[in-house]
Design a protein around this motif. Structure first.
Motif, PDB file in Angstrom:
ATOM      1  N   GLY A 196     -27.915 -15.451  19.944  1.00 61.45           N
ATOM      2  CA  GLY A 196     -26.656 -14.532  19.408  1.00 61.45           C
ATOM      3  C   GLY A 196     -25.462 -14.910  19.887  1.00 61.45           C
ATOM      4  O   GLY A 196     -25.127 -15.498  20.918  1.00 61.45           O
ATOM      5  N   ASP A 197     -24.588 -13.967  19.437  1.00 61.40           N
ATOM      6  CA  ASP A 197     -23.126 -14.180  19.996  1.00 61.40           C
ATOM      7  C   ASP A 197     -22.960 -13.649  21.290  1.00 61.40           C
ATOM      8  O   ASP A 197     -21.872 -13.880  22.267  1.00 61.40           O
ATOM      9  N   ASN A 198     -23.691 -12.614  21.936  1.00 63.38           N
ATOM     10  CA  ASN A 198     -23.277 -12.227  23.221  1.00 63.38           C
ATOM     11  C   ASN A 198     -23.749 -13.344  24.283  1.00 63.38           C
ATOM     12  O   ASN A 198     -24.670 -13.962  24.234  1.00 63.38           O
ATOM     13  N   GLU A 199     -23.031 -13.326  25.427  1.00 63.58           N
ATOM     14  CA  GLU A 199     -22.973 -14.376  26.136  1.00 63.58           C
ATOM     15  C   GLU A 199     -24.472 -13.661  27.463  1.00 63.58           C
ATOM     16  O   GLU A 199     -24.243 -12.668  27.726  1.00 63.58           O
ATOM     17  N   ARG A 258     -31.464 -15.947  30.517  1.00 66.35           N
ATOM     18  CA  ARG A 258     -31.612 -17.411  29.791  1.00 66.35           C
ATOM     19  C   ARG A 258     -32.993 -17.528  30.432  1.00 66.35           C
ATOM     20  O   ARG A 258     -34.086 -18.156  29.754  1.00 66.35           O
ATOM     21  N   LYS A 259     -33.077 -17.666  31.728  1.00 63.49           N
ATOM     22  CA  LYS A 259     -34.405 -18.131  32.471  1.00 63.49           C
ATOM     23  C   LYS A 259     -35.604 -17.166  31.941  1.00 63.49           C
ATOM     24  O   LYS A 259     -36.575 -17.666  31.763  1.00 63.49           O
ATOM     25  N   HIS A 260     -35.188 -15.684  31.977  1.00 64.23           N
ATOM     26  CA  HIS A 260     -36.405 -14.739  31.361  1.00 64.23           C
ATOM     27  C   HIS A 260     -36.817 -15.128  30.093  1.00 64.23           C
ATOM     28  O   HIS A 260     -37.813 -15.214  29.665  1.00 64.23           O
ATOM     29  N   TYR A 261     -35.774 -15.270  29.016  1.00 64.25           N
ATOM     30  CA  TYR A 261     -36.161 -15.605  27.670  1.00 64.25           C
ATOM     31  C   TYR A 261     -36.785 -16.905  27.536  1.00 64.25           C
ATOM     32  O   TYR A 261     -37.541 -17.321  26.838  1.00 64.25           O
ATOM     33  N   GLY A 262     -36.303 -18.022  28.565  1.00 62.13           N
ATOM     34  CA  GLY A 262     -36.957 -19.180  28.611  1.00 62.13           C
ATOM     35  C   GLY A 262     -38.546 -19.168  29.099  1.00 62.13           C
ATOM     36  O   GLY A 262     -39.306 -19.791  28.448  1.00 62.13           O
TER      37      GLY A 262
END
Length: 547
Positions: free
Chosen positions: A352-355, A361-365
């Motif tokens: 997505g466009d949101n930073e 990032r670690k959570h989604y990974g």
């Protein structure tokens, strides 16, 4: 699944209707078969009486056609002594003959009984009786003897008058020399052709007045009641007796007793064979004949029942297979859909466009990694199951320390499920065993995972016991879970089969326990289960032990 259940109910109703139909056909067949057998026995009661009559009067016919005719062999030369010998053989073989009268007859041109110029007279008369060693000379003046002699003399005279000297005797010759009346038979030996020509000459007045010829005549007195009855069908006739023709017993209930009769021939014409049988007596014969018919009908019924059962079983198996496949597709789709959906959401957030922060990032990974592991585990289980069924996996046996092996999985699941109470006990003599650690590990993982998954929140406990029994090592997994219904114990190891309960609402593929069974069988072992609902279950894995 409602629609499928409806189809199954319709099929089941069809089977029930089929079984009801063949049962009704069996009952109708038994009733018709019994009635047919009963009618057949009654018909035979009427038809086979002639067999009994033929066998019974057989001795009389033998006497009439054979024994009496032996008088012919003497050609008129019988005397009182030889006649006594002949009479003795008659009494011995034909007990219904109670008297025999022997006439020595002279045919000449002069005598007391004559027809035209043919003169016939009885020179002497002798009487013979059974069981007596003597005979007595009788008189012709006896009314019975005189009547018998006169009748036969008239027959001889009539025959000679009709005799054709050019053509010889006619086909009805013998009939002229028999005289059959109720109770007795008279026979005059048949003259030779030369004698008949001489008699014919005497009759015409052309013969020598000094010539004479000898004839023998015998009268057999018969007692019909002494004829031995030969009941060749005792299964049909309980009583066979010889009665006078006029015999008609009163007060017989023909609904309870069957009767019939056969008139006797010849000298027995005043008598008849009288047959009677109570219907209860015939019923035993009806049952005896009906049993094979009933047996055949029951055999056909059993075969049809077996066919019906096989059809029902086939329908049941097919519907269960259909249900398993249907559940498998639904559950498998759900098992894939959930990780895929989560991966898609996580992927969408990442691109997505949101930073995103490092933490996000670690959570989604982590989510991507966990869901990918779930998909991989599911695919590996399916692949392994297929390989096990095709025997395409090679067993790699390693020497394993039992306590370390068991404790390792317990520690792993304690970390994974902190509230899960796990404990174990190992037989001191069971220290090492040889096995494929990967395959055996899959068994442990599935059984421990199931024990946690199918237990109440406040009773998530598992006890693993390892013991030695003869040449086997036994692993017992004892939990305090929700238990398995008794009628489901034979199904839980089937592929794609899953129990319906509150802990299985989100579905499973139905491969866990089936996979365990395939693994254990592949390791030359066996797995069994004992369970009680709301008490717990015990899964027992038995493997060959090699220390």
């Amino acid at each position: 699944m409602t629609g499928q259940n409806t189809v199954f109910r319709k099929n089941f109703s069809l089977i029930v209707a089929f079984l009801a139909l063949i049962t009704a056909v069996l009952v109708v067949g038994l009733v018709v078969g019994y009635q047919f057998t009963s009618k057949s026995v009654e018909n035979e009661f009427s038809s086979k009486k002639t067999n009994v009559a033929d066998q019974t009067i057989g001795p009389y016919l033998d006497l009439y056609k054979n024994k009496i005719f032996e008088i012919n062999l003497y050609s008129g030369l019988l005397d009182s002594a030889s006649a006594a010998y002949y009479a003795d053989s008659v009494f011995r073989n034909y007990p219904f003959v109670n008297k025999l009268v022997f006439f020595q007859i002279v045919v000449s041109a002069r005598g007391r009984y004559m027809g035209n110029n043919l003169k016939i007279e009885a020179h002497s008369v002798f009487e013979y009786y059974p069981h007596k060693k003597y005979f007595k000379k009788s008189r012709l003046e006896d009314a019975a003897n005189q009547n018998d002699f006169r009748q036969m003399a008239e027959r001889l005279n009539s025959y000679v008058a009709r005799y054709d000297t050019l053509r010889g005797p006619g086909p009805d010759q013998q009939a002229f020399f028999y005289n059959t009346r109720p109770g007795k038979v008279s026979f005059l030996n048949i003259p030779s052709n030369a004698d008949l020509k001489a008699y014919h000459d005497l009759l015409k007045g052309a013969g020598s007045s000094e010539a004479f010829y000898k004839q023998n005549m015998m009268t057999f007195y018969l007692e019909p009641t002494k004829v031995k009855i030969k009941n060749v069908h005792p299964e049909l006739y309980s009583s066979v007796s010889i009665r006078q023709v006029s015999y008609d017993p009163p007060d017989i209930d023909h609904t309870k007793i069957l009767t019939d009769e056969v008139p006797l021939p010849g000298a027995f014409s005043d008598y008849k064979l009288y047959f009677s049988s109570p219907r209860d007596y015939l019923n035993s014969e009806v049952y005896h004949r009906f049993l094979p018919i009933a047996g055949v009908l029951l055999l056909i019924y059993s075969v049809l029942m077996l066919i019906g059962w096989l059809i029902y079983r086939n329908l049941s198996v097919n519907m269960k297979l259909f249900k398993l496949q249907y559940d498998f597709i639904n559950n498998f789709t759900h098992e894939f859909k959930t990780p895929v959906s989560v991966i898609k959401i996580a992927g969408s957030n990442l691109k997505g466009d949101n930073e995103l922060t490092d933490r996000q990032r670690k959570h989604y990974g982590k989510i991507l990694d966990e869901e990918a592991d779930k998909l991989n585990e599911l695919m590996n289980k399916l692949l392994s199951f297929t390989q096990l069924e095709n025997k395409s996996i090679t067993i790699k046996r390693d020497k394993v320390k039992i306590e370390s092996f068991v404790k390792g999985y317990i520690d792993t699941f304690k970390i994974k499920y902190p509230q899960f109470k796990l404990d174990y006990a190992i037989d001191p003599e069971a220290r090492f065993f040889y096995t494929d650690t990967v395959l055996m590990g899959s068994v442990f993982q599935n059984l421990i995972e199931n024990a946690y998954k199918y237990s109440h929140p406040d009773r998530k406990e598992l006890f693993i016991k390892v013991s030695l029994e003869k040449r086997n090592i036994v692993f017992s997994f004892i939990d305090k879970g929700i238990g398995i219904p008794k009628n489901e114990l034979n199904n839980i190891f089937r592929k794609f089969y899953r129990l319906e309960n509150q802990y299985n609402q989100n579905g499973s593929v139905g491969l866990g326990l089936a996979f365990c069974k395939e693994l254990v069988n592949f390791l030359d072992g066996d797995i069994t289960v004992k369970s009680r609902v709301d008490v717990g279950s015990e899964f027992v894995v038995t493997l060959p032990y090699e220390s």
